[in-house]
Design a protein around this motif. Structure first.
Motif, mmCIF file in Angstrom:
data_model
loop_
_atom_site.group_PDB
_atom_site.id
_atom_site.type_symbol
_atom_site.label_atom_id
_atom_site.label_comp_id
_atom_site.label_asym_id
_atom_site.label_seq_id
_atom_site.Cartn_x
_atom_site.Cartn_y
_atom_site.Cartn_z
ATOM 1 N N UNK A 3 0.846 -1.203 0.000
ATOM 2 C CA UNK A 3 0.000 0.000 0.000
ATOM 3 C C UNK A 3 0.864 1.229 0.000
ATOM 4 N N UNK A 4 0.247 2.345 -0.387
ATOM 5 C CA UNK A 4 0.986 3.605 -0.498
ATOM 6 C C UNK A 4 1.401 4.102 0.877
ATOM 7 N N UNK A 5 2.626 4.570 0.982
ATOM 8 C CA UNK A 5 3.113 5.151 2.236
ATOM 9 C C UNK A 5 2.406 6.470 2.472
ATOM 10 N N UNK A 6 1.745 6.604 3.583
ATOM 11 C CA UNK A 6 0.957 7.792 3.869
ATOM 12 C C UNK A 6 1.636 8.617 4.945
ATOM 13 N N UNK A 7 1.098 9.801 5.168
ATOM 14 C CA UNK A 7 1.624 10.664 6.214
ATOM 15 C C UNK A 7 1.307 10.067 7.574
ATOM 16 N N UNK A 8 2.006 10.582 8.609
ATOM 17 C CA UNK A 8 1.820 10.063 9.946
ATOM 18 C C UNK A 8 0.397 10.162 10.424
ATOM 19 N N UNK A 9 -0.277 11.256 10.087
ATOM 20 C CA UNK A 9 -1.637 11.436 10.586
ATOM 21 C C UNK A 9 -2.600 10.451 9.944
ATOM 22 N N UNK A 10 -2.334 10.046 8.683
ATOM 23 C CA UNK A 10 -3.216 9.067 8.044
ATOM 24 C C UNK A 10 -3.063 7.695 8.698
ATOM 25 N N UNK A 96 10.826 11.602 1.215
ATOM 26 C CA UNK A 96 10.409 10.424 1.991
ATOM 27 C C UNK A 96 11.532 9.919 2.890
ATOM 28 N N UNK A 97 12.252 10.848 3.490
ATOM 29 C CA UNK A 97 13.395 10.461 4.311
ATOM 30 C C UNK A 97 12.960 9.766 5.609
ATOM 31 N N UNK A 254 4.470 14.893 -4.497
ATOM 32 C CA UNK A 254 3.357 14.405 -3.680
ATOM 33 C C UNK A 254 2.266 13.751 -4.509
ATOM 34 N N UNK A 255 2.206 14.067 -5.801
ATOM 35 C CA UNK A 255 1.157 13.506 -6.663
ATOM 36 C C UNK A 255 1.533 12.129 -7.211
ATOM 37 N N UNK A 256 2.772 11.679 -6.983
ATOM 38 C CA UNK A 256 3.241 10.387 -7.489
ATOM 39 C C UNK A 256 2.998 9.315 -6.432
ATOM 40 N N UNK A 257 2.427 8.154 -6.802
ATOM 41 C CA UNK A 257 2.208 7.090 -5.815
ATOM 42 C C UNK A 257 3.525 6.552 -5.281
ATOM 43 N N UNK A 258 3.482 6.020 -4.060
ATOM 44 C CA UNK A 258 4.719 5.534 -3.440
ATOM 45 C C UNK A 258 4.434 4.331 -2.552
#
Length: 450
Positions: A3-10, A96-97, A254-258
Motif C-alpha cells: 500500500x501507499x506510504x501515507x503521512x503520519x496522521x493518516x 520520503x526520508x 506528492x502527486x506520485x504514488x509511493x
C-alpha cells in the motif's frame, strides 16, 4: 507493504478511527489540491518541472548575458545549472526520508528540519514571495506577449494599452484556477512544456538566422562603473529567476504514488533529469545566440528584439502566452493549497466549491492588479530572483540537508553544501540591489495603467 506510504496522521487514523480531529484532517487532505490525487506518472514530473522552470526567465537570459559579459555569463549559467540540479536532487531525496511519512509541502520539510514554528517562519514567507512573485511576473509576461502578438499581426490596428492585455490574460485564469489539483492541470502543463521548448527554439534559431547586428557591441551598457556593477548584480537575479522549480518540487512529487518497494523518488528523479536536459536545450542556445546576435542592444525580452520574420515571432509570442498560462497554474496551486488550508483549519470555513471559487478568484485578481500597476519585466525578474529564489533554490535545501543528515565535517557532502550556501547567500544579498535599480530606472518613464 504494497500500500501507499501515507503521512503520519493518516496512519494514526487507521489505528484510531474515532479520533474526530484527525478524521477531519484526512477529509481535508482529500480535498486540498496537493494531496487529493496521487496517481501521477514519472512523465508528469518531467513536464510539470519543465513548465515550472522554463518560463519568463529564459527570455531574459540574453539580456542577463549583456550585463554579465561572455566569461562571467557562461560561468554563471553553468554553475547555476549544476548547483540547482544538485539541490533539486536533495529535495527529491528528502521527500520520503522518514519511513512511512511524506513531506508533501516545502514548509512541512522545513518544519521537520527546523522545528514546527521556526520551520514555518523560515520557509512559508520565502515560498509565498516566490510563488506569488512568479504569478505576478507571468501576468506581465502574458500581457506583454499578447500585446506583441496583436501589434505584429495587426500592424494598422489602433494601439491598445498593455493593461487591457494583462486583464485578458487574467480572465483565462479565473476559469483554470477552479481545476482542483495538480493532476487535473496535467494537460495544460504538457501543452506549456511543449510551448516552452518551441518558443525557445524559435528564439535562438531566429537569432542565428538574423546574424550579428551591424556594429554589434559586447561591452557593458552602463556608462559608469557603479551602473555596470549594479547591472551585473541585477543579471545574477535574472539567472536565479530562470532556475526556479524547487519551490513546487515536493508538491509535484506528492502527486506520485509511493510504496516501500517503489518509492516516489525514483520516478520523480527520472522526470527531473529529463526536465533538466530540456532546460539546457532551452537556456544555453537562447542566452548565447541571443547575446551573440544583438550584443548589449538586446531587450530584456529577446522576442521583443526579434521582429522578423513577422509570422514566426508572432507565433512565438503566442507560444509564450500558452506556456505562462501553464506556469501560472503550477505556481498558483501551492498558494491555493495554503489559502484553503488556512480558511478551513483556522477560520473554520467548510470545504466547498463556493469557497474555492471565491478564494482562488480573489488571488487571481490580486496578482492581476499588482501586474497592471508594476509591469517592470526585467526589474521584477532580478528583484524576485535574488530576494526569494536564491534562498529556496540555491541554499535552503542545503541547510535542511545539513540539519537533518548531519554529514561529517569536511566530508564531500559537508563542503559541497557549504559552498552552495555561501554562493546562495551572496546571490540573495547582491541581486535584489540590481533589480531594485532596474525598477527605479523603469519607473522614471512609466505612467501608471498605461
Amino acid at each position: 507493504m504494497g500500500t501507499e506510504a501515507q503521512s503520519g496522521r493518516r496512519n494514526h487514523v487507521e489505528n484510531d478511527p474515532k479520533d474526530e480531529l484527525v478524521r477531519k484532517d484526512v477529509v481535508l487532505d482529500k480535498w486540498l489540491p496537493i494531496t487529493s490525487s496521487r496517481n501521477a506518472k514519472w512523465w508528469y514530473s518531467a513536464f510539470h518541472n519543465v513548465t515550472a522552470m522554463v518560463g519568463a526567465g529564459v527570455l531574459g537570459l540574453p539580456f542577463a548575458m549583456a550585463e554579465l559579459g561572455w566569461g562571467p555569463g557562461m560561468a554563471v549559467l553553468i554553475i547555476s545549472w549544476v548547483v540547482t540540479l544538485y539541490t533539486l536532487w536533495q529535495m527529491v531525496e528528502m521527500h520520503e526520508m522518514v519511513p512511512g511519512r511524506r513531506f508533501d509541502r516545502y514548509h512541512e520539510l522545513g518544519q521537520y528540519a527546523f522545528g514546527e514554528k521556526l520551520g514555518l517562519w523560515i520557509v512559508v514567507p520565502q515560498q509565498l514571495i516566490v510563488e506569488v512573485g512568479v504569478c505576478i511576473v507571468y501576468m506581465v509576461t502574458g500581457g506583454n506577449s499578447l500585446k506583441k502578438f496583436h501589434d505584429l499581426v495587426c500592424d494598422n490596428c489602433q494601439s491598445i494599452k498593455t493593461t487591457y492585455f494583462i486583464m485578458i490574460f487574467a480572465s483565462i485564469h479565473y476559469v483554470l484556477s477552479q481545476l482542483p489539483n495538480f493532476n487535473s492541470i496535467s494537460g495544460v502543463s504538457l501543452a506549456a512544456a511543449v510551448m516552452s521548448l518551441s518558443y525557445s527554439t524559435i528564439a535562438w534559431a531566429a537569432s542565428l538566422h538574423k546574424g550579428k547586428m551591424e556594429d554589434v557591441d559586447y561591452g557593458y551598457k552602463a556608462s559608469t562603473p557603479a551602473g555596470t556593477v549594479l547591472s551585473f548584480f541585477g543579471a545574477l537575479g535574472e539567472v536565479a529567476f530562470a532556475y526556479a522549480g524547487h519551490n513546487v518540487v515536493l508538491e509535484i512529487q506528492a502527486t506520485i504514488p509511493s510504496t516501500p518497494e517503489k518509492p516516489s523518488k525514483k520516478p520523480m528523479w527520472r522526470g527531473v533529469l529529463l526536465a533538466y536536459v530540456v532546460v539546457a536545450l532551452c537556456y544555453f542556445p537562447v542566452a548565447l545566440l541571443g547575446y551573440w546576435a544583438f550584443g548589449n542592444a538586446v531587450k530584456d525580452n529577446i522576442l521583443v528584439s526579434l521582429a522578423r520574420p513577422t509570422w514566426l515571432i508572432a507565433a512565438a509570442n503566442m507560444m509564450v502566452v500558452v506556456h505562462v498560462i501553464g506556469s501560472y497554474q503550477i505556481y498558483a496551486m501551492p498558494v491555493f493549497d495554503m489559502i484553503e488550508t488556512v480558511l478551513v483549519k483556522k477560520l473554520r470555513f467548510k470545504p466547498s466549491l463556493l469557497l474555492r471559487l471565491i478564494s482562488r478568484s480573489s488571488y487571481v485578481s490580486f496578482t492581476m492588479f499588482i501586474a497592471i500597476t508594476f509591469p517592470f519585466f526585467g526589474g521584477l525578474l532580478s528583484f524576485f530572483g535574488g530576494f526569494a529564489f536564491a534562498p529556496t533554490t540555491y541554499f535552503l535545501p542545503c541547510i535542511m540537508w545539513l540539519a537533518i543528515y548531519k554529514p561529517k565535517r569536511w566530508s564531500l557532502s559537508w563542503i559541497t553544501n557549504w559552498v552552495c550556501i555561501i554562493m546562495g547567500v551572496a546571490l540573495m544579498i547582491l541581486a535584489p540591489i540590481g533589480g531594485l535599480r532596474l525598477i527605479i530606472v523603469g519607473a522614471k518613464t512609466y505612467r501608471f495603467y498605461s
